[in-house]
Design an enzyme around this catalytic site. Structure first.
Site, mmCIF file in Angstrom:
data_model
loop_
_atom_site.group_PDB
_atom_site.id
_atom_site.type_symbol
_atom_site.label_atom_id
_atom_site.label_comp_id
_atom_site.label_asym_id
_atom_site.label_seq_id
_atom_site.Cartn_x
_atom_site.Cartn_y
_atom_site.Cartn_z
ATOM 1 N N GLY A 172 2.599 -3.000 8.335
ATOM 2 C CA GLY A 172 2.799 -3.268 9.752
ATOM 3 C C GLY A 172 4.273 -3.495 10.050
ATOM 4 N N GLU A 198 -6.319 -5.773 3.984
ATOM 5 C CA GLU A 198 -6.375 -7.026 3.210
ATOM 6 C C GLU A 198 -7.512 -7.015 2.216
ATOM 7 N N THR A 211 0.826 -1.216 0.000
ATOM 8 C CA THR A 211 0.000 0.000 0.000
ATOM 9 C C THR A 211 0.857 1.262 0.000
HETATM 10 C C1 LIG Z 1 0.120 -19.265 9.550
HETATM 11 C C2 LIG Z 1 -0.890 -20.013 10.366
HETATM 12 C C3 LIG Z 1 -1.748 -19.066 11.145
HETATM 13 C C4 LIG Z 1 -2.630 -19.848 12.101
HETATM 14 C C5 LIG Z 1 -3.995 -19.217 12.177
HETATM 15 C C6 LIG Z 1 -3.995 -18.063 13.118
HETATM 16 C C7 LIG Z 1 -5.399 -17.795 13.545
HETATM 17 C C8 LIG Z 1 -5.931 -16.611 12.782
HETATM 18 C C9 LIG Z 1 -6.449 -15.645 13.772
HETATM 19 C C10 LIG Z 1 -6.298 -14.355 13.588
HETATM 20 C C11 LIG Z 1 -5.645 -13.867 12.339
HETATM 21 C C12 LIG Z 1 -6.111 -12.460 12.028
HETATM 22 C C13 LIG Z 1 -5.736 -12.047 10.617
HETATM 23 C C14 LIG Z 1 -4.273 -12.016 10.395
HETATM 24 C C15 LIG Z 1 -3.725 -10.624 10.598
HETATM 25 C C16 LIG Z 1 -4.063 -9.751 9.409
HETATM 26 C C17 LIG Z 1 -3.038 -8.649 9.265
HETATM 27 C C18 LIG Z 1 -3.194 -8.046 7.890
HETATM 28 C C19 LIG Z 1 -2.616 -6.650 7.851
HETATM 29 C C20 LIG Z 1 -3.077 -5.963 6.595
HETATM 30 C C21 LIG Z 1 -2.188 -6.307 5.422
HETATM 31 C C22 LIG Z 1 -2.627 -5.584 4.186
HETATM 32 O O1 LIG Z 1 -3.563 -4.843 4.173
HETATM 33 S S1 LIG Z 1 -1.703 -5.978 2.793
HETATM 34 C C23 LIG Z 1 -2.446 -5.014 1.513
HETATM 35 C C24 LIG Z 1 -3.813 -5.546 1.140
HETATM 36 N N1 LIG Z 1 -4.277 -4.904 -0.055
HETATM 37 C C25 LIG Z 1 -5.275 -5.405 -0.794
HETATM 38 O O2 LIG Z 1 -5.921 -6.371 -0.461
HETATM 39 C C26 LIG Z 1 -5.526 -4.694 -2.096
HETATM 40 C C27 LIG Z 1 -6.924 -4.964 -2.605
HETATM 41 N N2 LIG Z 1 -7.005 -4.716 -4.041
HETATM 42 C C28 LIG Z 1 -6.929 -5.769 -4.919
HETATM 43 O O3 LIG Z 1 -6.792 -6.926 -4.564
HETATM 44 C C29 LIG Z 1 -7.034 -5.415 -6.393
HETATM 45 O O4 LIG Z 1 -6.677 -4.103 -6.626
HETATM 46 C C30 LIG Z 1 -8.468 -5.607 -6.900
HETATM 47 C C31 LIG Z 1 -8.724 -7.044 -6.988
HETATM 48 C C32 LIG Z 1 -9.459 -4.952 -5.975
HETATM 49 C C33 LIG Z 1 -8.657 -4.934 -8.219
HETATM 50 O O5 LIG Z 1 -7.698 -5.499 -9.113
HETATM 51 P P1 LIG Z 1 -7.680 -4.913 -10.601
HETATM 52 O O6 LIG Z 1 -7.641 -3.453 -10.584
HETATM 53 O O7 LIG Z 1 -6.657 -5.628 -11.357
HETATM 54 O O8 LIG Z 1 -9.092 -5.232 -11.100
HETATM 55 P P2 LIG Z 1 -9.784 -6.471 -11.624
HETATM 56 O O9 LIG Z 1 -11.013 -6.557 -10.814
HETATM 57 O O10 LIG Z 1 -9.852 -6.256 -13.107
HETATM 58 O O11 LIG Z 1 -8.905 -7.810 -11.371
HETATM 59 C C34 LIG Z 1 -8.253 -8.397 -12.469
HETATM 60 C C35 LIG Z 1 -8.422 -9.884 -12.389
HETATM 61 O O12 LIG Z 1 -7.653 -10.350 -11.287
HETATM 62 C C36 LIG Z 1 -8.453 -11.198 -10.480
HETATM 63 N N3 LIG Z 1 -7.962 -11.132 -9.105
HETATM 64 C C37 LIG Z 1 -7.829 -10.038 -8.355
HETATM 65 N N4 LIG Z 1 -7.321 -10.360 -7.157
HETATM 66 C C38 LIG Z 1 -7.111 -11.702 -7.175
HETATM 67 C C39 LIG Z 1 -6.605 -12.639 -6.210
HETATM 68 N N5 LIG Z 1 -6.222 -12.256 -4.981
HETATM 69 N N6 LIG Z 1 -6.521 -13.931 -6.561
HETATM 70 C C40 LIG Z 1 -6.938 -14.317 -7.801
HETATM 71 N N7 LIG Z 1 -7.443 -13.494 -8.758
HETATM 72 C C41 LIG Z 1 -7.520 -12.198 -8.414
HETATM 73 C C42 LIG Z 1 -9.841 -10.635 -10.631
HETATM 74 O O13 LIG Z 1 -10.806 -11.594 -10.250
HETATM 75 C C43 LIG Z 1 -9.861 -10.334 -12.106
HETATM 76 O O14 LIG Z 1 -10.029 -11.556 -12.800
HETATM 77 P P3 LIG Z 1 -10.952 -11.617 -14.101
HETATM 78 O O15 LIG Z 1 -10.841 -13.032 -14.557
HETATM 79 O O16 LIG Z 1 -10.369 -10.600 -15.033
HETATM 80 O O17 LIG Z 1 -12.333 -11.241 -13.653
HETATM 81 C C1 LIG Z 2 -4.320 -1.409 10.558
HETATM 82 C C2 LIG Z 2 -3.893 -1.487 9.113
HETATM 83 C C3 LIG Z 2 -2.829 -2.309 8.756
HETATM 84 C C4 LIG Z 2 -2.411 -2.368 7.429
HETATM 85 N N1 LIG Z 2 -1.318 -3.155 7.117
HETATM 86 C C5 LIG Z 2 -0.870 -3.158 5.841
HETATM 87 C C6 LIG Z 2 0.285 -3.921 5.490
HETATM 88 O O1 LIG Z 2 0.886 -4.583 6.338
HETATM 89 N N2 LIG Z 2 0.731 -3.878 4.208
HETATM 90 C C7 LIG Z 2 0.089 -3.143 3.239
HETATM 91 O O2 LIG Z 2 0.542 -3.147 2.096
HETATM 92 N N3 LIG Z 2 -1.038 -2.434 3.534
HETATM 93 C C8 LIG Z 2 -1.524 -2.421 4.798
HETATM 94 N N4 LIG Z 2 -2.650 -1.705 5.111
HETATM 95 C C9 LIG Z 2 -3.307 -0.913 4.074
HETATM 96 C C10 LIG Z 2 -4.615 -1.556 3.637
HETATM 97 O O3 LIG Z 2 -4.355 -2.712 2.901
HETATM 98 C C11 LIG Z 2 -5.421 -0.544 2.792
HETATM 99 O O4 LIG Z 2 -5.771 0.518 3.622
HETATM 100 C C12 LIG Z 2 -6.652 -1.220 2.222
HETATM 101 O O5 LIG Z 2 -6.271 -2.088 1.188
HETATM 102 C C13 LIG Z 2 -7.686 -0.222 1.703
HETATM 103 O O6 LIG Z 2 -7.142 0.588 0.680
HETATM 104 P P1 LIG Z 2 -7.254 2.173 0.816
HETATM 105 O O7 LIG Z 2 -6.795 2.563 2.149
HETATM 106 O O8 LIG Z 2 -6.610 2.750 -0.390
HETATM 107 O O9 LIG Z 2 -8.831 2.458 0.754
HETATM 108 P P2 LIG Z 2 -9.629 2.993 -0.512
HETATM 109 O O10 LIG Z 2 -9.606 1.993 -1.595
HETATM 110 O O11 LIG Z 2 -9.211 4.377 -0.812
HETATM 111 O O12 LIG Z 2 -11.117 2.959 0.107
HETATM 112 C C14 LIG Z 2 -11.841 4.133 0.393
HETATM 113 C C15 LIG Z 2 -13.272 3.937 -0.084
HETATM 114 O O13 LIG Z 2 -13.250 3.830 -1.511
HETATM 115 C C16 LIG Z 2 -14.086 2.754 -1.918
HETATM 116 N N5 LIG Z 2 -13.598 2.165 -3.170
HETATM 117 C C17 LIG Z 2 -12.317 2.006 -3.554
HETATM 118 N N6 LIG Z 2 -12.245 1.384 -4.752
HETATM 119 C C18 LIG Z 2 -13.531 1.142 -5.127
HETATM 120 C C19 LIG Z 2 -14.139 0.515 -6.261
HETATM 121 N N7 LIG Z 2 -13.406 0.004 -7.257
HETATM 122 N N8 LIG Z 2 -15.499 0.423 -6.285
HETATM 123 C C20 LIG Z 2 -16.238 0.906 -5.261
HETATM 124 N N9 LIG Z 2 -15.738 1.524 -4.174
HETATM 125 C C21 LIG Z 2 -14.391 1.639 -4.112
HETATM 126 C C22 LIG Z 2 -13.953 1.739 -0.779
HETATM 127 O O14 LIG Z 2 -15.088 0.855 -0.772
HETATM 128 C C23 LIG Z 2 -13.922 2.645 0.444
HETATM 129 O O15 LIG Z 2 -15.245 2.895 0.879
HETATM 130 C C24 LIG Z 2 -3.089 -1.620 6.441
HETATM 131 C C25 LIG Z 2 -4.170 -0.807 6.791
HETATM 132 C C26 LIG Z 2 -4.586 -0.742 8.126
HETATM 133 C C27 LIG Z 2 -5.749 0.135 8.492
#
Ligand SMILES: CCCCCCCC/C=C\CCCCCCCCCCCC(=O)SCCNC(=O)CCNC(=O)[C@H](O)C(C)(C)COP(=O)(O)OP(=O)(O)OC[C@H]1O[C@@H](n2cnc3c(N)ncnc32)[C@H](O)[C@@H]1OP(=O)(O)O
Ligand SMILES: Cc1cc2nc3c(=O)[nH]c(=O)nc-3n(C[C@H](O)[C@H](O)[C@H](O)COP(=O)(O)OP(=O)(O)OC[C@H]3O[C@@H](n4cnc5c(N)ncnc54)[C@H](O)[C@@H]3O)c2cc1C
Length: 556
Positions: free
Chosen positions: A73, A316, A34
């Site tokens: 994180g 996530e 991010t």
């Molecule tokens: C190890 C043992 C553990 C034991 C268990 C422990 C017990 C558990 C208990 C507690 C655990 C708590 C949880 C754990 C702690 C969590 C900490 C997390 C901290 C946070 C970390 C983060 O946030 S990391 C950053 C995360 N960011 C995101 O998720 C970004 C989200 N955005 C996207 O994924 C993409 O931008 C999008 C998919 C939204 C859009 O992609 P795009 O712009 O390319 O658009 P499309 O819609 O056109 O997608 C193209 C095409 O790709 C396919 N696709 C997209 N994503 C995926 C995927 N992940 N996998 C497969 N395919 C994917 C999508 O479907 C489209 O396909 P088409 O065929 O074209 O339709």
């Molecule tokens: C506690 C915490 C820990 C994190 N840890 C990590 C980490 O370890 N690594 C990492 O890489 N990131 C991390 N992140 C970042 C996190 O993954 C992003 O904040 C998350 O993916 C959301 O993206 P954004 O903040 O850009 O929200 P945005 O996408 O800007 O969302 C804002 C609003 O826009 C809307 N929106 C966005 N796109 C669309 C769409 N296509 N259609 C409709 N509505 C839309 C959403 O629904 C939402 O209401 C963390 C965030 C937090 C809060």
């Protein structure tokens, strides 16, 4: 997320190089994806990695303010390394987002390396101890072999080999979404434990003059707040087991280069992560408020539990965005079904003609039969998905492109994905109990939980069922009453059902949820230990209150 990414995206040589360092805690890493300007739209990430064939290095750079990595994180002060997601450029061409291992700090004195500006992003709503950080890269060079090359490669001369699927880079996010389903189950179980134990201890009000104050757990309204959430915690426990099984099976297939179910896994994990975290997030607040004033105290454990859980709806994958991802796949499946393709297991119901099965209002239907009610959840999900899909088709017929039609129908698409996830969870709960080897007594208690989950799920979404004539209004009312009728039966075992989660007091971190129920003495002890009580007269008195009071007293 650092280690799972290395485990999934490294070549075997890279695994041998990096993973022992991680497992032995010789390096600590984070997942830096991010940026200030982008979290959801991954293809819009701006960090660049340009390949230099002369030195066989990648030059990583944060070209704009919005490209600064933000949120990862433990990035701020802890991590020595990061997996950095960056736009790969080689031989003058951009190949999209790829993962790179970047060392951030010296392993000798922990100071940031040259070209690395790193720090903490500042106080947040929760996760206080976690140094979520920022990372600005300034033409920072790393060896070619630091690009994770299991699926795509850059050869020494800069030639790029593309992956079998571009989305394989996203694999770690799918894995963590599956974990978050488990995290939702745990968080809701903790909140239910605190609220139900406290509700068994707390006595309040006098129903009739002279009668003892009843336990608040005896009030039907308190039971109606807490027991559906208790049942949901059990439902989420079973669904996270099923989700992890599906994840493991599909991941094994991917490791054998079989990518046929990658989309189904993405859609299911996205929908369940969003559904379970949204429901849990709201449920934590219901549990807190059910504990009255003491629920608002830090001593209850609720403030930290909520502040630490609530970002599960955002990180996530922001929940709305993930529901849209799930719905996009469901629309695709409706089309596939219409063209005669066989649909995979979790969506096969979309090819059934469920509309003919039930029509609301017919008398004599057994509204307490769970198998029958699950078929109604299926019909609701199928109707919602087909309705949303038809909206998309009409948009296209009206001249929109697919993206425009999907966006125009997005409100309905989210509803459809929610209904699909809800059906999967309810079905999994009921089916899991059938497979459970348990005594008849235990089966009976768990059946009560599954029943109240299914009944209350319909009651809270009755509009969906009535609008599509799946249920008549009177049938919906009957099911709502069935949920209420179950509450006193669940009351009998409620404390045992939360004790069964076996959270130690040290883990629960709640005076209200103590296993021994000794709340008041320990609340008073907790308060006395509050920093403000270190002195009878707080030092601030002498600076502010004292002079003020004395000045005003002299006026009397
Ligand atoms: C190890 C043992 C553990 C034991 C268990 C422990 C017990 C558990 C208990 C507690 C655990 C708590 C949880 C754990 C702690 C969590 C900490 C997390 C901290 C946070 C970390 C983060 O946030 S990391 C950053 C995360 N960011 C995101 O998720 C970004 C989200 N955005 C996207 O994924 C993409 O931008 C999008 C998919 C939204 C859009 O992609 P795009 O712009 O390319 O658009 P499309 O819609 O056109 O997608 C193209 C095409 O790709 C396919 N696709 C997209 N994503 C995926 C995927 N992940 N996998 C497969 N395919 C994917 C999508 O479907 C489209 O396909 P088409 O065929 O074209 O339709
Ligand atoms: C506690 C915490 C820990 C994190 N840890 C990590 C980490 O370890 N690594 C990492 O890489 N990131 C991390 N992140 C970042 C996190 O993954 C992003 O904040 C998350 O993916 C959301 O993206 P954004 O903040 O850009 O929200 P945005 O996408 O800007 O969302 C804002 C609003 O826009 C809307 N929106 C966005 N796109 C669309 C769409 N296509 N259609 C409709 N509505 C839309 C959403 O629904 C939402 O209401 C963390 C965030 C937090 C809060």
């Amino acid at each position: 997320m650092f280690i799972p990414t290395l485990e999934r995206q490294c070549t075997s040589e890279q695994r041998e190089k990096f993973l022992p360092l991680c497992y032995d805690y010789r390096i600590i890493g984070t997942y830096a994806q991010t940026e200030l300007g982008h979290g959801t739209f991954l293809r819009g990430l701006e960090t660049t990695a340009h390949y230099d064939p002369n030195t066989q290095e990648f030059i990583l750079n944060s070209p704009t303010i919005s490209s600064i990595k933000w949120w990862p994180g433990a990035l701020g002060k802890t991590s020595t390394h990061a997996v950095v997601l960056a736009q790969l450029y080689t031989l003058g061409k951009c190949h999209g987002i790829h993962p790179f291992v970047v060392q951030l700090r010296s392993l000798d004195d922990h100071k940031p390396l040259r070209g690395i500006t790193v720090g903490d992003i500042g106080p947040k709503m929760g996760f206080g101890p976690n140094d979520n950080g920022y990372l600005k890269l300034h033409k920072h060079r790393i060896p070619r072999t630091n690009m994770l090359m299991k699926y795509s490669q850059v050869s020494p001369d800069g030639t790029y080999t593309k992956p079998p699927r571009s989305t394989l880079t996203y694999g770690t996010m799918t894995f963590v979404r599956v974990l978050i389903v488990h995290g939702s189950a745990i968080a809701l179980a903790k909140a239910s434990t605190i609220a139900i134990r406290y509700s068994a201890v707390r006595r309040q009000s006098e129903l009739r003059p002279g009668e003892p104050e009843p336990q608040i757990l005896s009030y039907p309204t308190q039971q109606h707040k807490l027991f559906p959430l208790l049942a949901t915690a059990y439902a989420f426990h079973f669904v996270q087991l099923a989700m992890m099984k599906i994840y493991t099976d599909v991941n094994d297939q991917i490791n054998n280069s079989n990518f046929s179910r990658i989309q189904e896994l993405h859609a299911l994990s996205s929908g369940l992560k969003a559904f379970t975290s949204w429901v849990t997030n709201a449920g934590l607040e219901v549990c807190r408020m059910s504990c009255g004033g003491h629920g608002y105290s830090q001593a209850s454990g609720f403030p930290r539990l909520y502040a630490d859980f609530t970002p599960s709806c955002t990180y996530e994958g922001e929940n709305t965005v993930l529901m849209l991802q799930s719905a996009r796949y469901l629309v695709k499946c409706v089309r596939d079904a219409r063209s005669g393709k066989t649909l995979p297991g979790t969506v096969s119901y979309l090819s059934e003609d469920v509309s003919a099965v039930h029509s609301g209002g017919s008398s004599g239907r057994d509204l307490s039969n769970l198998d029958f009610l699950i078929s109604l959840y299926k019909q609701r999900a199928s109707n919602q998905v087909h309705f949303a899909s038809d909206k998309v088709d009409r948009g296209i017929s009206a001249g929109m492109d697919l993206v425009g039609a999907l966006n125009s129908a997005s409100v309905h698409l989210v509803s459809a994905a929610k209904a699909h996830s809800h059906y999967f969870i309810a079905k999994t709960f009921v089916e899991s109990l059938k497979l459970l080897k348990a005594s008849s007594e235990l089966q009976n208690v768990l059946h009560q939980l599954a029943s109240v989950y299914v009944f209350e799920g319909i009651a809270q979404s009755s509009g969906d069922f009535i609008e599509d004539y799946i249920l008549s209004g009177s049938e919906a009312k009957t099911i709502r009453q069935l949920a209420v009728d179950l509450l006193p039966l669940i009351r009998v075992n409620a404390v045992s059902l939360v004790d069964a989660f076996s959270f130690r007091d040290e883990v629960l971190q709640s005076v209200l949820g103590r296993y021994d129920g000794n709340v008041y003495e320990n609340l008073f002890k907790w308060a006395q230990n509050s920093p403000l009580n270190k002195t009878d007269v707080h030092p601030s008195y002498h600076k502010y209150l004292g002079p003020l009071l004395k000045r005003n007293q002299s006026k009397l």
